[in-house]
Design an enzyme around this catalytic site. Structure first.
Site, short mmCIF file in Angstrom:
data_model
loop_
_atom_site.label_atom_id
_atom_site.label_comp_id
_atom_site.label_asym_id
_atom_site.label_seq_id
_atom_site.Cartn_x
_atom_site.Cartn_y
_atom_site.Cartn_z
N GLY A 11 10.54 33.90 111.49
CA GLY A 11 10.91 35.21 112.02
C GLY A 11 11.48 36.11 110.94
O GLY A 11 11.61 35.71 109.78
N GLN A 12 11.85 37.34 111.35
CA GLN A 12 12.31 38.36 110.38
C GLN A 12 13.48 37.86 109.53
O GLN A 12 13.44 37.89 108.31
CB GLN A 12 12.73 39.63 111.14
CG GLN A 12 13.09 40.77 110.20
CD GLN A 12 13.98 41.83 110.83
OE1 GLN A 12 14.61 41.60 111.86
NE2 GLN A 12 14.04 42.99 110.22
N LEU A 13 14.53 37.37 110.18
CA LEU A 13 15.70 36.89 109.44
C LEU A 13 15.41 35.56 108.77
O LEU A 13 15.85 35.30 107.64
CB LEU A 13 16.89 36.78 110.40
CG LEU A 13 18.17 36.17 109.82
CD1 LEU A 13 18.70 37.02 108.66
CD2 LEU A 13 19.23 36.04 110.92
N ASP A 34 9.61 25.92 112.62
CA ASP A 34 9.28 26.98 113.59
C ASP A 34 8.13 26.46 114.45
O ASP A 34 7.58 25.38 114.17
CB ASP A 34 8.86 28.27 112.86
CG ASP A 34 9.18 29.52 113.69
OD1 ASP A 34 8.77 29.55 114.87
OD2 ASP A 34 9.85 30.43 113.19
N ILE A 35 7.71 27.28 115.46
CA ILE A 35 6.54 26.88 116.24
C ILE A 35 5.24 27.26 115.53
O ILE A 35 4.15 26.88 115.94
CB ILE A 35 6.55 27.48 117.67
CG1 ILE A 35 6.84 28.98 117.62
CG2 ILE A 35 7.54 26.76 118.57
CD1 ILE A 35 6.60 29.70 118.93
N ARG A 36 5.34 28.07 114.47
CA ARG A 36 4.18 28.37 113.62
C ARG A 36 4.68 28.56 112.20
O ARG A 36 5.81 29.04 112.00
CB ARG A 36 3.42 29.61 114.09
CG ARG A 36 4.29 30.81 114.09
CD ARG A 36 3.66 32.09 114.56
NE ARG A 36 4.74 33.05 114.79
CZ ARG A 36 5.35 33.77 113.87
NH1 ARG A 36 4.94 33.73 112.61
NH2 ARG A 36 6.34 34.58 114.15
N ASP A 52 9.52 23.06 118.25
CA ASP A 52 9.81 23.96 119.37
C ASP A 52 11.29 23.73 119.73
O ASP A 52 11.63 22.68 120.28
CB ASP A 52 8.88 23.61 120.54
CG ASP A 52 9.24 24.38 121.80
OD1 ASP A 52 10.20 25.18 121.76
OD2 ASP A 52 8.57 24.18 122.82
N TYR A 142 19.18 39.98 126.61
CA TYR A 142 19.42 39.50 125.24
C TYR A 142 20.92 39.57 124.93
O TYR A 142 21.52 38.60 124.44
CB TYR A 142 18.64 40.40 124.27
CG TYR A 142 18.92 40.20 122.80
CD1 TYR A 142 18.59 39.02 122.15
CD2 TYR A 142 19.48 41.24 122.05
CE1 TYR A 142 18.84 38.87 120.79
CE2 TYR A 142 19.71 41.10 120.69
CZ TYR A 142 19.39 39.91 120.07
OH TYR A 142 19.63 39.77 118.72
N LYS A 146 23.62 36.60 124.25
CA LYS A 146 24.45 36.52 123.03
C LYS A 146 25.93 36.37 123.38
O LYS A 146 26.66 35.62 122.72
CB LYS A 146 24.21 37.75 122.14
CG LYS A 146 22.84 37.77 121.45
CD LYS A 146 22.65 36.60 120.51
CE LYS A 146 21.35 36.61 119.75
NZ LYS A 146 21.09 35.34 119.02
#
Ligand code: AKB
Length: 312
Positions: A11-13, A34-36, A52, A142, A146
């Site tokens: 992901g981004q981070l 990751d999942i990919r 996962d 979201y 959090k």
């Protein structure tokens, strides 16, 4: 020897944090999962594990076998995508966090990082210089996940001694990775349009100021927090962290100074309501005094650095 596992590394981070840790601790000290698999060739220099994070057995197996000292659990569905799929967002964000916290409780690793967000704040928190401790009444699933996650982190620390540390990130802006599903993503899109000579259509109102941060600052903050000795950590929910703040029209004006042909038009959608419920700026006094945090990039510096990096 320290061994760091990044869960959600594509992901981004995840991408930027992995690159930062490779540079600081060495490629072999970092394992990514990751999942990919990421398409970033530098990230892929570290060992990759397909995982996962919502699968409790799979998480336990990886953590039991890996002999990791540090785990960075970054998996989450962000604010805008979460509003399209509220129950999936809740399920993914909470289940994956509890799966990792349970392994920490059982001593499978030493230290954990989990990101929170400015999304914990809602309409009743002060808009400017939002304090560390104030109303946390978010309007998005979201944000709700959090707030709940922060309280779980504190619970696992207080009841089981789990050393879990956290930061409430503002919108993160970096050139090595693209965001997905967030409300602050518009700023990264604007840079790509500017460099491709395309007009930019913004889904927020021109005046909607949000707290933002250059990825380099975010990565440094994360590693500094993780390296701080345990006694210094007084916040066991999540630390407020400030970088800079700007609105889409301020971003437009700054980009125009460097790329005069750039222009932004405005077509606000549902993401505007989310942004309107978030702070304009953040008070990060606790992070400054507990572990010496100080941001390097102001708005002008962040914009210059992004345009410079994307041009290369
Ligand atoms: C989002 O926009 O959802 C995220 C965040 C502020 O946590 N970038």
């Amino acid at each position: 020897m320290e061994k760091h596992l990044v869960i959600g590394a594509s992901g981004q981070l995840g991408i930027e944090l992995t690159l930062g840790m490779q540079a600081r601790y060495g490629i072999d000290a970092v394992v990514v999962s990751d999942i990919r698999q990421s398409t970033d060739l530098d990230v892929n220099r570290s060992e990759f594990i397909l995982l996962d994070a919502s699968d409790a057995h799979a998480v336990r197996k990886v953590l039991a076998e890996g002999k990791f000292t540090h785990v960075y659990h970054l998996v989450a569905m962000l604010s805008a995508r979460g509003e399209q799929n509220p129950l999936d967002a809740w399920d993914l964000n909470m289940k994956s966090l509890i799966n990792v916290l349970e392994c920490a409780k059982d001593g499978l690793f030493e230290k954990m990082f989990w990101p929170s967000s400015i999304a914990v704040f809602g309409p009743n928190a002060p808009k400017t210089q939002t304090p560390q401790n104030t109303f946390c009444d978010p309007t998005t699933v979201y944000g709700v996940s959090k707030v709940a996650g922060e309280l779980w982190a504190k619970y696992y620390f207080e009841h089981y001694g789990v050393d879990v540390r956290s930061i409430r990130y503002p919108g993160l802006i970096g050139h090595r990775s693209q965001p997905g599903g967030g409300t602050t993503d518009y700023a990264v899109e604007a840079f790509y349009c500017a460099l491709e000579d395309k007009p930019f259509e913004c889904y927020l109102e021109h005046y909607e100021t949000l707290p933002m941060m250059h990825m380099e600052d975010a990565v440094r903050a994360t590693l500094e927090l993780m390296e701080t000795s345990k006694e210094n950590i007084t916040v066991r929910t999540s630390y407020n962290l400030a970088g800079c703040s700007f609105s889409p029209s301020e971003l437009n004006s700054e980009i125009v100074k460097i790329i005069p042909e750039f222009s932004t038009s405005y077509k606000p959608d549902l993401r505007q309501q989310i942004a309107a419920s978030w702070p304009d700026s953040i008070n990060d006094e606790a992070a400054r005094s507990d572990w010496g945090w100080s941001a390097k990039y102001n708005t002008t510096g962040l914009i210059k650095a992004m345009l410079q990096a994307l041009k290369v």
